[in-house]
Design a protein around this motif. Structure first.
Motif, PDB file in Angstrom:
ATOM      1  N   VAL A  21      18.947  -1.918  -1.733  1.00  0.00           N
ATOM      2  CA  VAL A  21      18.437  -1.415  -3.015  1.00  0.00           C
ATOM      3  C   VAL A  21      18.305   0.099  -2.895  1.00  0.00           C
ATOM      4  N   LYS A  22      18.888   0.833  -3.835  1.00  0.00           N
ATOM      5  CA  LYS A  22      18.748   2.283  -3.837  1.00  0.00           C
ATOM      6  C   LYS A  22      17.309   2.660  -4.183  1.00  0.00           C
ATOM      7  N   ALA A  23      16.840   3.715  -3.575  1.00  0.00           N
ATOM      8  CA  ALA A  23      15.460   4.166  -3.818  1.00  0.00           C
ATOM      9  C   ALA A  23      15.230   4.475  -5.290  1.00  0.00           C
ATOM     10  N   SER A  24      16.262   4.931  -5.986  1.00  0.00           N
ATOM     11  CA  SER A  24      16.118   5.297  -7.397  1.00  0.00           C
ATOM     12  C   SER A  24      15.978   4.089  -8.312  1.00  0.00           C
ATOM     13  N   GLU A  25      16.260   2.902  -7.810  1.00  0.00           N
ATOM     14  CA  GLU A  25      16.194   1.674  -8.613  1.00  0.00           C
ATOM     15  C   GLU A  25      14.832   0.997  -8.548  1.00  0.00           C
ATOM     16  N   ILE A  26      13.895   1.569  -7.786  1.00  0.00           N
ATOM     17  CA  ILE A  26      12.591   0.939  -7.582  1.00  0.00           C
ATOM     18  C   ILE A  26      11.545   1.614  -8.468  1.00  0.00           C
ATOM     19  N   THR A  27      10.840   0.791  -9.248  1.00  0.00           N
ATOM     20  CA  THR A  27       9.742   1.292 -10.082  1.00  0.00           C
ATOM     21  C   THR A  27       8.421   0.882  -9.448  1.00  0.00           C
ATOM     22  N   THR A  28       7.502   1.836  -9.337  1.00  0.00           N
ATOM     23  CA  THR A  28       6.205   1.529  -8.720  1.00  0.00           C
ATOM     24  C   THR A  28       5.083   1.816  -9.720  1.00  0.00           C
ATOM     25  N   MET A  29       3.945   1.168  -9.486  1.00  0.00           N
ATOM     26  CA  MET A  29       2.772   1.323 -10.337  1.00  0.00           C
ATOM     27  C   MET A  29       1.534   0.938  -9.542  1.00  0.00           C
TER      28      MET A  29
ATOM     29  N   THR B  75       0.862  -1.185   0.000  1.00  0.00           N
ATOM     30  CA  THR B  75       0.000   0.000   0.000  1.00  0.00           C
ATOM     31  C   THR B  75       0.889   1.223   0.000  1.00  0.00           C
ATOM     32  N   GLY B  76       0.683   2.092  -0.988  1.00  0.00           N
ATOM     33  CA  GLY B  76       1.541   3.255  -1.152  1.00  0.00           C
ATOM     34  C   GLY B  76       1.018   4.482  -0.450  1.00  0.00           C
ATOM     35  N   THR B  77       1.962   5.265   0.058  1.00  0.00           N
ATOM     36  CA  THR B  77       1.674   6.574   0.625  1.00  0.00           C
ATOM     37  C   THR B  77       2.895   7.448   0.375  1.00  0.00           C
ATOM     38  N   GLY B  78       2.750   8.495  -0.466  1.00  0.00           N
ATOM     39  CA  GLY B  78       3.891   9.353  -0.756  1.00  0.00           C
ATOM     40  C   GLY B  78       5.009   8.578  -1.410  1.00  0.00           C
ATOM     41  N   GLY B  79       6.172   8.596  -0.797  1.00  0.00           N
ATOM     42  CA  GLY B  79       7.328   7.903  -1.343  1.00  0.00           C
ATOM     43  C   GLY B  79       7.626   6.604  -0.638  1.00  0.00           C
ATOM     44  N   ARG B  80       6.643   6.033   0.010  1.00  0.00           N
ATOM     45  CA  ARG B  80       6.856   4.782   0.752  1.00  0.00           C
ATOM     46  C   ARG B  80       5.799   3.752   0.361  1.00  0.00           C
ATOM     47  N   LEU B  81       6.233   2.495   0.415  1.00  0.00           N
ATOM     48  CA  LEU B  81       5.325   1.388   0.113  1.00  0.00           C
ATOM     49  C   LEU B  81       5.362   0.401   1.270  1.00  0.00           C
ATOM     50  N   ALA B  82       4.258   0.315   2.019  1.00  0.00           N
ATOM     51  CA  ALA B  82       4.134  -0.672   3.093  1.00  0.00           C
ATOM     52  C   ALA B  82       3.799  -2.014   2.455  1.00  0.00           C
TER      53      ALA B  82
ATOM     54  N   PRO C 266       7.256   9.395  -6.253  1.00  0.00           N
ATOM     55  CA  PRO C 266       6.036   9.143  -5.485  1.00  0.00           C
ATOM     56  C   PRO C 266       5.423   7.775  -5.787  1.00  0.00           C
ATOM     57  N   VAL C 267       4.908   7.136  -4.752  1.00  0.00           N
ATOM     58  CA  VAL C 267       4.219   5.862  -4.903  1.00  0.00           C
ATOM     59  C   VAL C 267       2.723   6.148  -5.036  1.00  0.00           C
ATOM     60  N   PRO C 268       2.036   5.477  -5.970  1.00  0.00           N
ATOM     61  CA  PRO C 268       0.584   5.690  -6.066  1.00  0.00           C
ATOM     62  C   PRO C 268      -0.089   5.391  -4.725  1.00  0.00           C
ATOM     63  N   ASP C 269      -0.972   6.273  -4.285  1.00  0.00           N
ATOM     64  CA  ASP C 269      -1.701   6.023  -3.045  1.00  0.00           C
ATOM     65  C   ASP C 269      -2.597   4.799  -3.219  1.00  0.00           C
TER      66      ASP C 269
ATOM     67  N   LEU D 175       2.281  -1.776  -6.707  1.00  0.00           N
ATOM     68  CA  LEU D 175       3.312  -2.776  -6.952  1.00  0.00           C
ATOM     69  C   LEU D 175       4.656  -2.083  -7.037  1.00  0.00           C
ATOM     70  N   ALA D 176       5.701  -2.788  -6.591  1.00  0.00           N
ATOM     71  CA  ALA D 176       7.073  -2.306  -6.731  1.00  0.00           C
ATOM     72  C   ALA D 176       7.875  -3.355  -7.479  1.00  0.00           C
ATOM     73  N   VAL D 177       8.669  -2.900  -8.463  1.00  0.00           N
ATOM     74  CA  VAL D 177       9.483  -3.799  -9.280  1.00  0.00           C
ATOM     75  C   VAL D 177      10.940  -3.374  -9.196  1.00  0.00           C
ATOM     76  N   VAL D 178      11.823  -4.370  -9.018  1.00  0.00           N
ATOM     77  CA  VAL D 178      13.258  -4.110  -8.928  1.00  0.00           C
ATOM     78  C   VAL D 178      14.002  -5.167  -9.739  1.00  0.00           C
ATOM     79  N   ALA D 179      14.928  -4.741 -10.587  1.00  0.00           N
ATOM     80  CA  ALA D 179      15.755  -5.679 -11.337  1.00  0.00           C
ATOM     81  C   ALA D 179      16.751  -6.350 -10.397  1.00  0.00           C
ATOM     82  N   PRO D 180      16.995  -7.643 -10.551  1.00  0.00           N
ATOM     83  CA  PRO D 180      17.959  -8.336  -9.677  1.00  0.00           C
ATOM     84  C   PRO D 180      19.342  -7.689  -9.688  1.00  0.00           C
ATOM     85  N   ALA D 181      19.755  -7.133 -10.836  1.00  0.00           N
ATOM     86  CA  ALA D 181      21.074  -6.504 -10.918  1.00  0.00           C
ATOM     87  C   ALA D 181      21.164  -5.245 -10.057  1.00  0.00           C
ATOM     88  N   ALA D 182      20.006  -4.693  -9.631  1.00  0.00           N
ATOM     89  CA  ALA D 182      20.006  -3.492  -8.796  1.00  0.00           C
ATOM     90  C   ALA D 182      20.117  -3.819  -7.312  1.00  0.00           C
TER      91      ALA D 182
END
Length: 350
Positions: A340-348, A243-250, A262-265, A269-276
Motif C-alpha cells: 500500500v502506498k503511503a499516500s493511499e492511507i487516511t488517518t484520523m 498509536t500514531g507518532t509523526g508519519g507512522r502508526l504502530a 502526519p498521523v495524529p499523536d 485509526l488508519a483507513v485504506v480502500a481495497p482497490a489501493a
C-alpha cells in the motif's frame, strides 16, 4: 425527536444498553452482526421484552422507571413488521390489515374500508379474500407493512423485513418498501445485518455491536470515517487501530504503517480502500512503503472485480481484477505479498 429512547435489557450473559433517537420522517437503520442485539432493541421499544430506562414517542412517555410508567404493547403508538411477517393464516388479507384497527376499537366497516385502501396502495386490490398462504414472500411482507401502517402509529419498527426473501425478488421489494415508507409521517426504525439494505435505505445509520452502539452517522459519514473494524467491513474498507507518532502508526495488532501525511499523536485509526492494495507473488521493490506478507483466506468475485481477503500480521482486503487473480495464481492457502502506498492511507484520531 419523535423517538427518544435510552434502554437497558439483561438476558443472562447478554446485556443491551442503547440510546437511540429518530425524527419524524426519518428512517434510522440499525445495522450489526448477528447477536448484536438489534431485535432485542426493537422488542424493548415495542414493549415485548422486560426493559429498564426511558422511552418517549412524540409527546408520550411509554416507559420511565423513575415515574413508574411501562405501557403494554397494545397501548404504545407503535407498529411492528416482523422478519417473517407473522400474518394470521386463518384470516383473509383484508381482515389481517384490519386487525390492528379492530383491536383498537374501530368498527368493522370502517376498519375494512381502511384495509381496502391499503390493499390498493400495495398493489393487491383484488386479493382481499385470499389467505396469506396464497401470497409470495414479497407480497406477504407488503401486507404485513400495510397492517402495521393502517393503525397510523407514531413509530414504525421493522425487523429485517427482507431477510427471508429470495435474492431475486429482494431488490424489487426493497424499492416498494422504500416507496411506502416515504409516505409514512412518523419515525421509522429498521434493523438489518445486510449492508446493502442499510446503505440503500438509511437516512441515518446506528451501528450496533455486542449490545452497544459503536457508531452513529449518515451512510456517507460511515463510509468516510468508520470507527470500528465492523463498520469498515460494512462499507468495504480496511481499518486498523494503533498509536500514531509523526508519519507512522504502530498497529495494535503488530506491525507499522507509514503514511504520507502526519498521523495524529496517540490513539488513531488508519483507513485504506481495497482497490489501493496491490498484490504480488514475491516481495515488491521500489516505491511502496508498506509491504506485508499474508495468506489468502477468501476470494469473492464481484463482476469484473475480485475481493481477496488476506490474513497475517496486518489482515486486509484487496480488490483486484480477475486477470490479476489468474496471473498471480491466487487460491486459498497461498502466501502472497501486499503493498500500500503511503499516500493511499487516511488517518484520523481514534
Amino acid at each position: 425527536m419523535s423517538l427518544d429512547a435510552d434502554v437497558r435489557v439483561d438476558r443472562g450473559a447478554f446485556s443491551l444498553d442503547v440510546a437511540v433517537t429518530a425524527a419524524d420522517g426519518e428512517l434510522v437503520v440499525v445495522l450489526g452482526p448477528n447477536g448484536a442485539g438489534k431485535s432485542t432493541l426493537l422488542g424493548a421499544l415495542a414493549g415485548l421484552v422486560p426493559t429498564a430506562g426511558r422511552i418517549s414517542i412524540g409527546d408520550e412517555v411509554v416507559l420511565d422507571d423513575d415515574a413508574g410508567i411501562d405501557l403494554p404493547p397494545e397501548d404504545r403508538p407503535v407498529g411492528v413488521v416482523f422478519q417473517d411477517g407473522r400474518l394470521f393464516p386463518h384470516l383473509t388479507l383484508l381482515d389481517n390489515i384490519a386487525f390492528g384497527l379492530r383491536s383498537r376499537g374501530a368498527r368493522k366497516a370502517a376498519a375494512r374500508a381502511t384495509a381496502h385502501g391499503w390493499l390498493e396502495r400495495i398493489g393487491l386490490p383484488d386479493r382481499a379474500a385470499d389467505r396469506p398462504a396464497a401470497l409470495s414472500g414479497g407480497q406477504a411482507q407488503l401486507v404485513a407493512l400495510a397492517r402495521a401502517l393502517a393503525t397510523e402509529p407514531r413509530l414504525l419498527l421493522l425487523d429485517e423485513p427482507l431477510s427471508a426473501l429470495d435474492a431475486q425478488v429482494r431488490p424489487t421489494v426493497r424499492a416498494d418498501l422504500r416507496r411506502h415508507l416515504e409516505s409514512f409521517a412518523g419515525s421509522r426504525l429498521l434493523v438489518t445485518h445486510d449492508p446493502v439494505e442499510a446503505l440503500v435505505l438509511a437516512d441515518r445509520l446506528v451501528m450496533m455491536e455486542a449490545g452497544r452502539v459503536s457508531q452513529v452517522g449518515t451512510p456517507d459519514d460511515i463510509r468516510q470515517r468508520p470507527r470500528s473494524a465492523y463498520a469498515a467491513s460494512v462499507v468495504g474498507l480496511n481499518l486498523w487501530r494503533g498509536t500514531g507518532t509523526g508519519g507512522r502508526l504502530a498497529l495494535d495488532s503488530g506491525g507499522e504503517l507509514v503514511t504520507a501525511s502526519p498521523v495524529p499523536d496517540g490513539p488513531a485509526l488508519a483507513v485504506v480502500a481495497p482497490a489501493a492494495v496491490a498484490l504480488h507473488r514475491t516481495r515488491p521493490e521500489g516505491s511502496p512503503r508498506n509491504v506485508v506478507e499474508g495468506v489468502v483466506v477468501g476470494i469473492e468475485h464481484r463482476g469484473e472485480a475480485v475481493r481477496v481477503q488476506l490474513d497475517g500480521p496486518v489482515p486486509l482486503l484487496a480488490e483486484v481484477t480477475a486477470a490479476a487473480v489468474a496471473d498471480l495464481h491466487l487460491v486459498a492457502g497461498e502466501t502472497v505479498w501486499a503493498s500500500v502506498k503511503a499516500s493511499e492511507i487516511t488517518t484520523m484520531p481514534a
